[in-house]
Design a protein around this motif. Sequence first.
Motif, PDB file in Angstrom:
ATOM      1  N   PRO D 127       0.818  -1.215   0.000  1.00 54.14           N
ATOM      2  CA  PRO D 127       0.000   0.000   0.000  1.00 54.14           C
ATOM      3  C   PRO D 127       0.847   1.259   0.000  1.00 54.14           C
ATOM      4  CG  PRO D 127       0.071  -0.926   2.184  1.00 54.14           C
ATOM      5  CD  PRO D 127       0.772  -1.903   1.301  1.00 54.14           C
ATOM      6  N   ARG D 132       3.883   2.000  -5.690  1.00 52.17           N
ATOM      7  CA  ARG D 132       2.444   2.109  -5.523  1.00 52.17           C
ATOM      8  C   ARG D 132       1.974   3.484  -5.990  1.00 52.17           C
ATOM      9  NH1 ARG D 132      -1.824  -0.833  -3.401  1.00 52.17           N
ATOM     10  NH2 ARG D 132      -3.626   0.512  -3.596  1.00 52.17           N
ATOM     11  N   SER D 151      -4.101  -5.040  -2.737  1.00 54.46           N
ATOM     12  CA  SER D 151      -3.108  -4.565  -1.773  1.00 54.46           C
ATOM     13  C   SER D 151      -2.804  -5.617  -0.730  1.00 54.46           C
ATOM     14  CB  SER D 151      -3.630  -3.322  -1.064  1.00 54.46           C
ATOM     15  OG  SER D 151      -3.779  -2.286  -1.976  1.00 54.46           O
TER      16      SER D 151
ATOM     17  N   ILE E 191      -3.318   2.885   2.604  1.00 50.95           N
ATOM     18  CA  ILE E 191      -3.341   3.092   1.157  1.00 50.95           C
ATOM     19  C   ILE E 191      -3.585   4.564   0.844  1.00 50.95           C
ATOM     20  CG2 ILE E 191      -4.607   2.593  -0.959  1.00 50.95           C
ATOM     21  CD1 ILE E 191      -5.130  -0.214   0.190  1.00 50.95           C
TER      22      ILE E 191
END
Lengths: 250, 250, 233, 257, 240
Positions: D127, D132, D151, E191
């Motif tokens: 992540p 990324r 992920s 994320i």
Amino acid sequence: MIKLKNINKQFHKNHVLKGIDLDVEKGDVLVIVGPSGSGKTTLLRCINYLERPDDGSITIDGFTVQGKHPSKRDVLALRRKTAMVFQHYNLFKNKTVLENVMEGLVVAQKIPKKEAKEISISLLEKVGLAEKVNEYPSQLSGGQQQRVGIARALALNPSVILFDEPTSALDPEMVGEVLAIIKQIANEGITMVVVTHEIDFAREVANRVVFMDGGHIIEQGSPEEVLVHPQHERTKRFLKRLVKEPDFAI
Amino acid sequence: MIKLKNINKQFHKNHVLKGIDLDVEKGDVLVIVGPSGSGKTTLLRCINYLERPDDGSITIDGFTVQGKHPSKRDVLALRRKTAMVFQHYNLFKNKTVLENVMEGLVVAQKIPKKEAKEISISLLEKVGLAEKVNEYPSQLSGGQQQRVGIARALALNPSVILFDEPTSALDPEMVGEVLAIIKQIANEGITMVVVTHEIDFAREVANRVVFMDGGHIIEQGSPEEVLVHPQHERTKRFLKRLVKEPDFAI
Amino acid sequence: MSSGLAGWVDLFIKVLEKLPLTLLMLGLSLFFSIILGVFVAIIRIQKQPVLYQIATFYLSFTRCTPLLVQLFLVYFGLPQLLLIFHIDINSWDRLVFLVIAFSFHTAAYLSEVFRSAYLAVGRDQLEAAYSVGMSYPQALIRIILPQAFVVSLPNLGNNIIELLKDTSLAFTIGIIDIMGQVRIILGNNHGMGMFQIYVVISLVYWGTCILIESVIGYLEKIFKKGRVSLSRQ
Amino acid sequence: SGKEDDGKQVVKVAISDEVNPPFLYADENNEPIGYDMDYMKEVEKKLPDYKFEYIWGEEESNLVGVDTGKYDLAINWFFKNPERQEKFLYPEHEFGYSLTSLVTKKDRDDIKTLDDMVGKKFPPVSPSGGLRAILNAYNEKHSDNPLTLESMESPSNAENLKMVDKGKADAMFINVTTFNEIQKELDLDLKVGGIVSKEPIWTVYNKDNAELAKEIDNVTAELIEDGTLSKLAEKWFGVDFFQDLEYINEEGFNFEK
Amino acid sequence: MSIINLEFALEQFPEVLKGVPATLAIAVVAMIFGLIFGLLIALCRIYKMPVLNRFFILYISFIRGTPLLVQLYVFFYGVPVLLEFLNEQMGTNFDASNISPLIYAFVAYTLNTSAYQAEIFRSSINAINAGQMEAAHAVGMTTAQGMWRIILPQAFVVALPNLGNTFIGLIKATSLAFAVKVVEIMAIAKIIANDGYRFLEMYLVASLIYWVISWVFEVLFAAAEKKMRRYEERIEGEAA
Ligand SMILES: Nc1ncnc2c1ncn2[C@@H]1O[C@H](COP(=O)(O)OP(=O)(O)OP(=O)(O)O)[C@@H](O)[C@H]1O
Ligand SMILES: Nc1ncnc2c1ncn2[C@@H]1O[C@H](COP(=O)(O)OP(=O)(O)OP(=O)(O)O)[C@@H](O)[C@H]1O
Ligand SMILES: [Mg+2]
Ligand SMILES: [Mg+2]
């Protein structure tokens, strides 16, 4: 009804029961007296196998449990023939007074709840606890707890009831009531073994008396024989309740 | 020595002590008798503040603790003047018999260990437990535990000792011993309050008797007055220990 | 990375070299968290007015937010906060921050362990202590806590072992403990030999855990004196 | 920030534990080495007023540390995007490059750019990290036709390559250096399908640290100018990645120690 | 300079909330099965069942002794290998890639937490007075009945605070499940954070969500404890 053969029990090096033999007839009220620590409680606990004897056999109602390693089923069967009033009451702490009495009926004897409740309430009334049915043991006085213990044992209506000092926390009035109850159920043919240190009570309730000391049965016979005209020196001394002059200072 | 004024105590809606007033002189042995659930234990527990009274004041040895919210220090001071023998013994489970007796001496009274041990052992011998000094409470019989409780209270040598049914688990022999001990320490000027339901014992040990019922003091006076020639109907009924005919069936 | 015996041994030695550091973090954090945990438990048991609310809030915050965040708060946040008062603690050793964060975190869990154990001991023991003239602290230390301690031991074991494994977070702030060592080795190898490395780290943790368990088991044996198990027969 | 110590000012440099040789990794004694470290040493030489102190840490933790002022700067292969520039201070000059590529099985030629990967399968992606970020940026630009990403916390590069090798994924997005390094060990049936980008990599600073950033940036510019960094690149990667992509592809971008 | 951009944090809340179902699912499923297995293990240990006792000592030691992450990996990477092997040997046709990562997480977390819960139950059952079981026997109950009706209700009260600890620990431990591709609260937070390196904001958001969820359970556990402790009335320590 009850037949003990050569019961032995040791706690580590402490030999508490030394080959006890005992016979109790159906409908008998056998009273066990003896000094503190003589093994009375231990003997009672051996009869329904709460304590595992090191040796010997126990027969109740024709059903025998042998030796040190009986099957679980045998032990359960034995226990279902007996009920017990504990010296320290041992009430179920998480159950109300009423539930304490009902528990054995509903769970072990599979009596319908409604009926079990009726039986229980009538017994609780009998021991003077009608008002306390919904309280928890922690909210009761000592004597009240003891009476719940008595009601719980009586409710089971077993072949044999074992009483361990059932009146220790009771006042004279209540002792009278318990005496009456015991006499009445003896008439109904239930066998009882009663450990007590109240000699008057013993004399009134018993039809046979056993005197124990140091893990031995010293003497047995009718209440008259053992409690009024004891033969053994030890028994005589035990019953002679005298005030000694104190010989120490704190 | 002890002066209780208007002690009230309620458990939820259950009014257990209803304005108790009581005076005990130094060296008195006051016996409290009464039916089970009448509030005897609760009263005793209020005297050393194990139970917090809703109302009233407690004076011991000239030291007064007032009302519902006393300071911690006052409560501790009060407790240091008293010792108690519990109805359910309440021994320290994690301590041996000897340690149970020594604990208060060493921790609260700061007596040197060696001396505390001597005092404790001599008392344990007195109550017949010399052999059990190194056992844990769980390994003792009921009567043995009760005797440890008695020894523990005596060891403290306080101004006041509170006994809650100290002979309930004792055989006649031991009861005699305890009687002797109590008489002897009364002679030394220690004040005692004894709750008991053994009328014979009460008569021998007391120099004053209180009869309680339903949270009230019904009657008080000399043992002769209260126990032999009671004035009140309730007291008379209580003392008349008779076997009623059973009127129920299980 | 060679996967021959020499490779394994080499790996083991590398990781084991960091074990004393891990144990140091564990020991220090445990020591402080036991003390703090007992305090919080007692405050919550006694329900003392303001303290109770504070303790309950502390308990909730520390139990319910990620340990990593707490570590960041102490390591990055605390110095900033103190700088406002012109106290500069940035130069303190990282270990200090770590021990502070872990002690606060574990103490929250331990306070619940101790609280349940305390309540399991029962009031009669406290009353008996009072009756022989002990003050509350005396009763606590001599009578209640020793008995509560036995009840709490298995749960204590649970939490010590959790703490042991939590110490692996030390590396996020740059303390190279056994886990940190492993991550560096893994990184140097681009994640190759992951299986072998995880076997080694697992064995090291497990070994330490067995050590902790034996100590707990030993203590249980010593302290259970005077207690009767319900499985006696 | 930083404090006096034998006259020099201490600069706290956070270095990432997600080591990736030859940029940054650890020697036997857990001392950091690699291209990044050589670069920092060159900088330090030229800034006599400063003394650099290196602190290992997790990348996220390092960023938080820079954010809160605990560290002065962080070095790793940090990539740049507008959002990050809002949060952190980036210097003007990059100190190196990362070459990103798509690695596929040797026998397929259909995957050369990220566009080719739409509707195809990647192995799980971390992540965080620069790779990324590139993928996320692509997806933002092509939000109508994005890449499918899965992920996972710290996936293993080696495991991921094996997935591609076994046909369980179509291609892996990975730095060329990393791939080469692993390939040396595993010798899988894989190749670089195409180089996707030459990504400049950066140090990041707390926004309050403009002065330090400026000084270091100036030094960086000098180092690029006088060819020091090119030499370092030759030393660690066997190629001067300050040249353009074609030159690099010709020379072969490799890590020979 | 403000370190934390609250507006940004606020905007991200809905996105991170999408991780809540996964977190809750893992925590609740593992807790429920963990309770059952944990209890069974504790009983085997208390009654010293011949082989099982030894086995479970080892089991508890192993599960507690190795990192949860490793256990997750063992399942995640091990099961497919195992299935492949089975397929080869038995000619079966299991497809490991069809197994949802959530399933791996359920299994791994359940096994993990059951070891901890076993210890919790062991200590709480041992804390109950032996006289209670004797009384149950004396009224004719079997050991199982006594355990279920008398001992466990009391033991459960002792266990509750520790179970609360475990459950809340479990909620937070779900963040590790990201290692096997389960996307839950912390994963989403990370994320998002990576885009703009806004880790502080995202940790704040994640922490708040964890806190609120755990707090709800804290309150539930406290309420349950209070209710179940009714029968003990005044056992709590008195200030005096
Ligand atoms: N903790 C409690 N909570 C609620 N009710 C209580 C509690 N303790 C005692 N009681 C009630 O108070 C009354 C008096 O109790 P107490 O123990 O003082 O009686 P007692 O005179 O000592 O009786 P006994 O001779 O049976 O010991 C009883 O009705 C009892 O149910
Ligand atoms: N669990 C035990 N472990 C070790 N010793 C025990 C245990 N239970 C009882 N004993 C010992 O066995 C002896 C007999 O105990 P028991 O309880 O049978 O006496 P008792 O006759 O009932 O006495 P009491 O009238 O005081 O109740 C005592 O000396 C006691 O110390
Ligand atoms: Mg007895
Ligand atoms: Mg009483």
